[in-house]
Scaffold this motif. Structure first.
Motif, PDB file in Angstrom:
ATOM      1  N   LEU A   1       0.869  -1.028   0.200  1.00 13.00           N
ATOM      2  CA  LEU A   1       0.205   0.159  -0.015  1.00 13.00           C
ATOM      3  C   LEU A   1       0.500   1.438   0.292  1.00 13.00           C
ATOM      4  N   TRP A   2       1.728   1.036   0.356  1.00 11.48           N
ATOM      5  CA  TRP A   2       2.412   2.406   0.769  1.00 11.48           C
ATOM      6  C   TRP A   2       3.874   3.014  -0.003  1.00 11.48           C
ATOM      7  N   ALA A   3       4.492   1.295  -0.853  1.00  7.80           N
ATOM      8  CA  ALA A   3       4.649   1.441  -2.148  1.00  7.80           C
ATOM      9  C   ALA A   3       4.745   1.117  -2.686  1.00  7.80           C
ATOM     10  N   PRO A   4       3.420   1.282  -3.816  1.00 10.58           N
ATOM     11  CA  PRO A   4       2.742   0.660  -4.815  1.00 10.58           C
ATOM     12  C   PRO A   4       3.693   0.231  -5.919  1.00 10.58           C
ATOM     13  N   VAL A   5       3.812  -0.556  -6.932  1.00  8.51           N
ATOM     14  CA  VAL A   5       4.073  -0.297  -8.020  1.00  8.51           C
ATOM     15  C   VAL A   5       5.422  -1.014  -8.322  1.00  8.51           C
ATOM     16  N   GLY A   6       5.544  -1.844  -7.237  1.00  5.61           N
ATOM     17  CA  GLY A   6       6.986  -2.283  -7.329  1.00  5.61           C
ATOM     18  C   GLY A   6       8.053  -1.394  -5.952  1.00  5.61           C
ATOM     19  N   LEU A   7       7.836  -0.387  -5.819  1.00  6.52           N
ATOM     20  CA  LEU A   7       8.738   0.911  -5.264  1.00  6.52           C
ATOM     21  C   LEU A   7       8.883  -0.340  -4.001  1.00  6.52           C
ATOM     22  N   ARG A   8       8.462  -1.061  -3.503  1.00  9.68           N
ATOM     23  CA  ARG A   8       9.085  -1.687  -2.442  1.00  9.68           C
ATOM     24  C   ARG A   8       9.919  -2.934  -2.799  1.00  9.68           C
ATOM     25  N   TYR A   9      10.968  -3.140  -4.164  1.00  7.51           N
ATOM     26  CA  TYR A   9      12.431  -3.497  -4.161  1.00  7.51           C
ATOM     27  C   TYR A   9      12.909  -2.444  -4.634  1.00  7.51           C
ATOM     28  N   HIS A  10      13.188  -1.304  -3.622  1.00  6.67           N
ATOM     29  CA  HIS A  10      13.926  -0.216  -4.208  1.00  6.67           C
ATOM     30  C   HIS A  10      15.063  -0.081  -4.546  1.00  6.67           C
ATOM     31  N   ALA A  11      15.467  -1.466  -3.961  1.00  2.00           N
ATOM     32  CA  ALA A  11      17.059  -1.305  -3.751  1.00  2.00           C
ATOM     33  C   ALA A  11      17.225  -2.372  -5.106  1.00  2.00           C
ATOM     34  N   LEU A  12      16.310  -3.660  -5.188  1.00  2.00           N
ATOM     35  CA  LEU A  12      16.609  -4.140  -6.571  1.00  2.00           C
ATOM     36  C   LEU A  12      16.204  -3.973  -7.789  1.00  2.00           C
ATOM     37  N   HIS A  13      15.347  -2.175  -7.688  1.00  2.33           N
ATOM     38  CA  HIS A  13      15.402  -1.296  -8.468  1.00  2.33           C
ATOM     39  C   HIS A  13      16.348  -0.246  -9.467  1.00  2.33           C
ATOM     40  N   HIS A  14      17.543  -0.303  -7.903  1.00  7.35           N
ATOM     41  CA  HIS A  14      18.711   0.547  -9.070  1.00  7.35           C
ATOM     42  C   HIS A  14      19.489  -0.347  -8.822  1.00  7.35           C
ATOM     43  N   LEU A  15      19.273  -1.938  -8.529  1.00 11.18           N
ATOM     44  CA  LEU A  15      20.702  -3.114 -10.226  1.00 11.18           C
ATOM     45  C   LEU A  15      19.999  -3.091 -10.774  1.00 11.18           C
ATOM     46  N   LEU A  16      18.864  -3.220 -10.998  1.00 10.63           N
ATOM     47  CA  LEU A  16      17.523  -3.568 -12.326  1.00 10.63           C
ATOM     48  C   LEU A  16      17.196  -2.972 -12.806  1.00 10.63           C
ATOM     49  N   PRO A  17      16.657  -1.148 -13.234  1.00  6.89           N
ATOM     50  CA  PRO A  17      16.523  -0.557 -12.847  1.00  6.89           C
ATOM     51  C   PRO A  17      15.329  -0.084 -14.380  1.00  6.89           C
ATOM     52  N   SER A  18      15.522  -1.105 -15.074  1.00  3.76           N
ATOM     53  CA  SER A  18      14.923  -1.423 -16.762  1.00  3.76           C
ATOM     54  C   SER A  18      13.915  -2.573 -16.416  1.00  3.76           C
ATOM     55  N   LEU A  19      13.273  -2.861 -15.561  1.00  5.59           N
ATOM     56  CA  LEU A  19      12.963  -3.744 -15.136  1.00  5.59           C
ATOM     57  C   LEU A  19      10.961  -3.552 -14.897  1.00  5.59           C
ATOM     58  N   PRO A  20      10.076  -4.236 -14.936  1.00  3.28           N
ATOM     59  CA  PRO A  20       8.710  -3.261 -15.675  1.00  3.28           C
ATOM     60  C   PRO A  20       8.193  -3.571 -13.559  1.00  3.28           C
ATOM     61  N   TYR A  21       7.955  -3.121 -13.121  1.00  6.30           N
ATOM     62  CA  TYR A  21       7.307  -3.199 -12.031  1.00  6.30           C
ATOM     63  C   TYR A  21       6.657  -4.418 -11.300  1.00  6.30           C
ATOM     64  N   HIS A  22       5.983  -4.595 -12.249  1.00  8.56           N
ATOM     65  CA  HIS A  22       5.767  -6.714 -11.819  1.00  8.56           C
ATOM     66  C   HIS A  22       6.496  -7.455 -12.389  1.00  8.56           C
ATOM     67  N   ALA A  23       7.856  -7.728 -12.611  1.00  4.56           N
ATOM     68  CA  ALA A  23       8.476  -8.226 -12.634  1.00  4.56           C
ATOM     69  C   ALA A  23       9.453  -8.290 -11.530  1.00  4.56           C
ATOM     70  N   LEU A  24       9.270  -7.879 -10.302  1.00  2.00           N
ATOM     71  CA  LEU A  24      10.447  -7.031  -9.571  1.00  2.00           C
ATOM     72  C   LEU A  24       9.757  -8.404  -8.769  1.00  2.00           C
ATOM     73  N   GLY A  25       8.963  -8.675  -8.190  1.00  2.00           N
ATOM     74  CA  GLY A  25       9.064  -9.725  -6.931  1.00  2.00           C
ATOM     75  C   GLY A  25       9.811 -10.991  -6.916  1.00  2.00           C
ATOM     76  N   GLU A  26       9.180 -11.089  -8.607  1.00  2.00           N
ATOM     77  CA  GLU A  26       9.756 -12.918  -9.061  1.00  2.00           C
ATOM     78  C   GLU A  26      11.151 -12.837  -9.945  1.00  2.00           C
TER      79      GLU A  26
END
Length: 364
Positions: free
Chosen positions: A300-325
């Motif tokens: 709720l407070w970090a939606p659209v993949g932003l709960r995986y913010h550190a991972l996003h900094h490793l792989l910024p081109s991954l779409p939000y729906h792929a970050l959990g997997e």
């Protein structure tokens, strides 16, 4: 999305002297695993993007309509909470827009601007051309990063100021689009100031965005004009009573709550412990935050993949729906000693406490 409009929203004083830090070398095994385990996850799913964004926006507007038309206090509160969470989720697609290849999702930026960006006075250009600088390896955590301040190294009073000032974001956006933007077309020199200083979602008060060029400038001007027309119409409708003052106040409160919620998320998106030195990719990852399952509230407070913010900094081109997997695969592939696991935290209270205690220790 990091923080709110750069109307000098970040604290600029109270910076305590940091202790010497040992440079963190890149962990090649982690970086290799992150790249190799996620190659098949790079493609966005257009139907999911559209359904998620449109559904969130429509739910948010419908709840807003209920909140401003009913009389029962309990219903107003419940509808407002739903509106805040839904509009917040819809708004955070601006983060995806800043990273996506628009050919992979044709029309999505235009649709998002029309349904969310312009109505909420936060068009996509407020993030495009800005957020990518935060991901530049040589800029992250430095004075050239628009989305970074060493908050954990500042005085304790800076954190509540950082959060509370965001409540004024709706007012700042109205001033930006209903007053400054129209004036900037007729007052010599003002246009450059408006674009450089008041057209970015940034927390670094020293940041100045570059003037867009070519096709980007055309799109910037068109979207800016659309948001300005809407902002002026909104002010006129409130002034003439077409929109009741009560309804406007509820809408303003919902907008403020969205901004505050985003600012709280921004506060815990990083550890904010860098004092301006360039960092390795691994160091940037460890200065960022994942809040993976089993925690539920981060959805709720970090939606659209932003709960995986550190991972996003490793792989910024991954779409939000792929970050959990991606997180599940990498976690299983690396060793228990890998720094990959060190960026995961349990939830919001512990992160706020960690940063707060850091400022208290620095302030002594």
């Amino acid at each position: 999305m990091e923080s709110t409009l750069s109307f000098r929203t970040g604290p600029t004083a109270g910076h305590a002297a940091p202790a010497a830090r040992v440079p963190i070398a890149d962990d090649k095994a982690m970086l290799r695993a992150a790249a190799e385990m996620t190659r098949d996850l790079i493609a966005p799913r257009p139907r999911l993007y559209w359904a998620d964004m449109v559904g969130s926006a429509l739910l948010g507007y419908a709840a807003l309509g209920v909140a401003v038309t009913v009389g029962a206090t309990g219903v107003i509160v419940a509808a407002s909470v739903v509106s805040v969470l839904a509009l917040y989720r819809a708004l955070l697609f601006i983060h995806e827009i800043s990273h996506m290849k628009h050919s992979a999702l044709p029309g999505f930026r235009t649709g998002w601007n029309a349904l969310v960006g312009v109505p909420l006075l936060t068009p996509a250009f407020m993030y495009e051309g800005v957020h990518n600088l935060h991901h530049a390896k040589t800029r992250y955590g430095t004075a050239d990063d628009p989305e970074y301040l060493p908050l954990a190294l500042m005085k304790p009073w800076t954190l509540p100021v950082f959060i509370l000032v965001s409540a004024l974001a709706p007012l700042g956006l109205l001033i930006r689009f209903a007053i400054l933007s129209p004036l900037s077309w007729v007052v010599p020199g003002l246009r450059k100031i408006v674009v450089e200083r008041y057209s970015a979602l940034a927390i670094n008060p020293q940041f100045r965005r570059r003037m867009p060029e070519g096709e980007a400038l055309t799109l910037f001007n068109r979207t800016d004009a659309a948001a300005s027309i809407w902002a002026m119409a909104l002010v006129a409708m409130v002034a003439t009573g077409v929109i009741p003052l009560r309804g406007f106040a509820i809408g303003f409160a919902i907008g403020s709550a969205v901004a505050v919620l985003n600012q709280v998320r921004t506060l815990v998106a990083h550890l904010w412990e860098n004092d301006g030195e360039p960092m390795t990719v691994t160091a940037q990852y460890l200065d960022s935050v994942n809040v993976p399952p089993p925690s539920l509230l981060p959805g709720l407070w970090a939606p659209v993949g932003l709960r995986y913010h550190a991972l996003h900094h490793l792989l910024p081109s991954l779409p939000y729906h792929a970050l959990g997997e991606a997180h599940r695969r990498i976690s299983a592939a690396v060793t228990p000693e890998s720094p990959y696991h060190k960026a995961s935290y349990k939830g919001l209270p512990g992160l706020v406490a960690k940063i707060g205690l850091s400022t208290i220790r620095r302030g002594k």
